[in-house]
Design an enzyme around this catalytic site. Structure first.
Site, PDB file in Angstrom:
ATOM      1  N   HIS A   1       0.837  -1.206   0.000  1.00 52.23           N
ATOM      2  CA  HIS A   1       0.000   0.000   0.000  1.00 52.23           C
ATOM      3  C   HIS A   1       0.878   1.265   0.000  1.00 52.23           C
ATOM      4  O   HIS A   1       0.719   2.143  -0.847  1.00 52.23           O
ATOM      5  CB  HIS A   1      -0.891  -0.044   1.252  1.00 52.23           C
ATOM      6  CG  HIS A   1      -1.801   1.125   1.418  1.00 52.23           C
ATOM      7  ND1 HIS A   1      -3.155   1.040   1.208  1.00 52.23           N
ATOM      8  CD2 HIS A   1      -1.565   2.417   1.780  1.00 52.23           C
ATOM      9  CE1 HIS A   1      -3.709   2.225   1.429  1.00 52.23           C
ATOM     10  NE2 HIS A   1      -2.769   3.086   1.791  1.00 52.23           N
ATOM     11  N   GLU A   2       1.826   1.319   0.940  1.00 50.44           N
ATOM     12  CA  GLU A   2       2.665   2.516   1.058  1.00 50.44           C
ATOM     13  C   GLU A   2       3.546   2.692  -0.179  1.00 50.44           C
ATOM     14  O   GLU A   2       3.824   3.820  -0.590  1.00 50.44           O
ATOM     15  CB  GLU A   2       3.507   2.478   2.333  1.00 50.44           C
ATOM     16  CG  GLU A   2       2.693   2.519   3.631  1.00 50.44           C
ATOM     17  CD  GLU A   2       1.660   3.641   3.685  1.00 50.44           C
ATOM     18  OE1 GLU A   2       1.885   4.721   3.095  1.00 50.44           O
ATOM     19  OE2 GLU A   2       0.593   3.429   4.306  1.00 50.44           O
TER      20      GLU A   2
ATOM     21  N   HIS B   1       1.726   4.622  -2.763  1.00 50.63           N
ATOM     22  CA  HIS B   1       1.853   6.078  -2.567  1.00 50.63           C
ATOM     23  C   HIS B   1       3.247   6.554  -2.985  1.00 50.63           C
ATOM     24  O   HIS B   1       3.394   7.586  -3.647  1.00 50.63           O
ATOM     25  CB  HIS B   1       1.630   6.442  -1.095  1.00 50.63           C
ATOM     26  CG  HIS B   1       0.234   6.247  -0.623  1.00 50.63           C
ATOM     27  ND1 HIS B   1      -0.861   6.715  -1.310  1.00 50.63           N
ATOM     28  CD2 HIS B   1      -0.258   5.639   0.488  1.00 50.63           C
ATOM     29  CE1 HIS B   1      -1.966   6.402  -0.644  1.00 50.63           C
ATOM     30  NE2 HIS B   1      -1.633   5.743   0.454  1.00 50.63           N
TER      31      HIS B   1
ATOM     32  N   HIS C   1       3.680   6.656  -6.682  1.00 48.73           N
ATOM     33  CA  HIS C   1       2.850   7.745  -7.218  1.00 48.73           C
ATOM     34  C   HIS C   1       3.618   9.074  -7.084  1.00 48.73           C
ATOM     35  O   HIS C   1       3.724   9.851  -8.034  1.00 48.73           O
ATOM     36  CB  HIS C   1       1.539   7.778  -6.423  1.00 48.73           C
ATOM     37  CG  HIS C   1       0.445   8.589  -7.033  1.00 48.73           C
ATOM     38  ND1 HIS C   1      -0.766   8.767  -6.400  1.00 48.73           N
ATOM     39  CD2 HIS C   1       0.350   9.283  -8.204  1.00 48.73           C
ATOM     40  CE1 HIS C   1      -1.547   9.518  -7.165  1.00 48.73           C
ATOM     41  NE2 HIS C   1      -0.895   9.854  -8.255  1.00 48.73           N
TER      42      HIS C   1
HETATM   43 ZN   LIG Z   1      -2.992   5.154   1.952  1.00 48.00          ZN
END
Ligand SMILES: [Zn+2]
Length: 299
Positions: free
Chosen positions: A86-87, A90, A93
């Site tokens: 998940h991290e 980010h 991105h």
């Molecule tokens: Zn998040």
């Protein structure tokens, strides 16, 4: 409500977790996964809990000229490896937007941020399911995945409905007291969990749950968890199914920062959040996981 499969403890140490995240993101192409692999060697991640360190996990991409930094408190379990994936959603991105956008447009909105992170969760879930053959371990994983649908798609929508109700009450001049909020919250809980239909029993105490959720003191944040999750299921399916152009469009999206409105950025990846299509795809994915559970249980 909280599922557990007895006797199953799936552990993923640092090396395994790192390999899983790199391998899970391989469908996104070398320009993505090779950066993830090198990030671990270049000190982007503060991996383990230590004395005095804050809890939780996040990625910070605001060092525009350097690289994103990821804070983790990795615990060698399924949640840990999911959080890591998940991290890195980010972080990548930020990495791609910082690289491709001028400083003023590099930062992205929350509406698209949680898409980048949850697409990685989808890719990871697919990989771990493929690698897991033992029945109870598969069941445990499937229940974890389905719990993600429950807590992100349904529960956050439930929160958003409550949030809208409290704002509407104020607009109508109705004072907000704890009793009013409890009654509103309980009514929504009854509907979402089927209390009156005898599906779940909602005790009176749960009516005060609103008080501990910090997001209700912000302005309209929670619905974005549900919209991001929906968009990411649709996107993840297109990427994993090898839909022509899906990966290139997704990488372009990750490189776009806030150069356009979030809804338009998503439209260009093929996900039209103003239509019902992404939601229908999300429900199809949920049904697929439920069918897998039923197959394993011989139902
Ligand atoms: Zn998040």
């Amino acid at each position: 409500l909280f599922r557990s499969v007895k006797g199953v403890e799936m552990m993923f140490d640092y090396e395994k977790g790192k390999d899983l995240v790199v391998n899970a993101t391989k469908p996104l192409g070398e320009s993505y996964y090779s950066v993830v692999a090198r990030a671990f060697d270049e000190g982007w991640v503060d991996m383990y809990p230590s004395k005095g360190k804050r809890s939780g996990a996040y990625s910070n991409g605001s060092a525009y000229d350097v690289h994103p930094y990821v804070l983790m408190n990795y615990n060698d379990d399924f949640d840990g490896v999911t959080t890591l994936a998940h991290e890195f959603g980010h972080a990548m991105h930020s990495y791609l937007s910082n690289k491709n956008q001028a400083f003023a447009n590099a930062d992205y909105s929350i509406f698209v941020a949680e898409v980048a992170s949850t697409v990685n969760e989808r890719l990871l879930a697919k990989l771990i399911l493929e690698e897991t053959t033992e029945k109870n371990a598969r069941l445990s994983l499937l229940m974890d995945i389905l719990d993600g649908f429950r807590t992100t798609l349904f529960r956050q929508t439930q929160f958003a409905e409550f949030e809208l109700k409290i704002h509407e009450a104020v607009e109508n001049g109705q004072p907000l007291t704890a009793d009013v909020l409890n009654a509103m919250y309980k009514d929504i809980l009854y509907r979402y969990y089927g209390h009156n239909e005898g599906i779940c029993n909602i005790e009176d105490l749960y009516a005060v749950e609103w008080a501990y959720i910090p997001h209700f003191y912000y302005n309209f944040y929670v619905y974005q968890y549900a919209t991001s999750f929906t968009a990411s299921v649709a996107l993840g399916q297109d990427i994993l199914n090898g839909t022509p152009g899906a990966t290139d469009k997704y990488l372009k999206f990750l490189s776009s920062g806030s150069s356009k409105y979030p809804i338009d950025l998503l439209k260009e990846t093929g996900v039209d959040m103003t239509s019902e299509v992404p939601f229908v795809k999300a429900m199809e994915a949920m049904n697929y996981y439920m069918d897998e559970v039923e197959k394993l249980l011989g139902k």
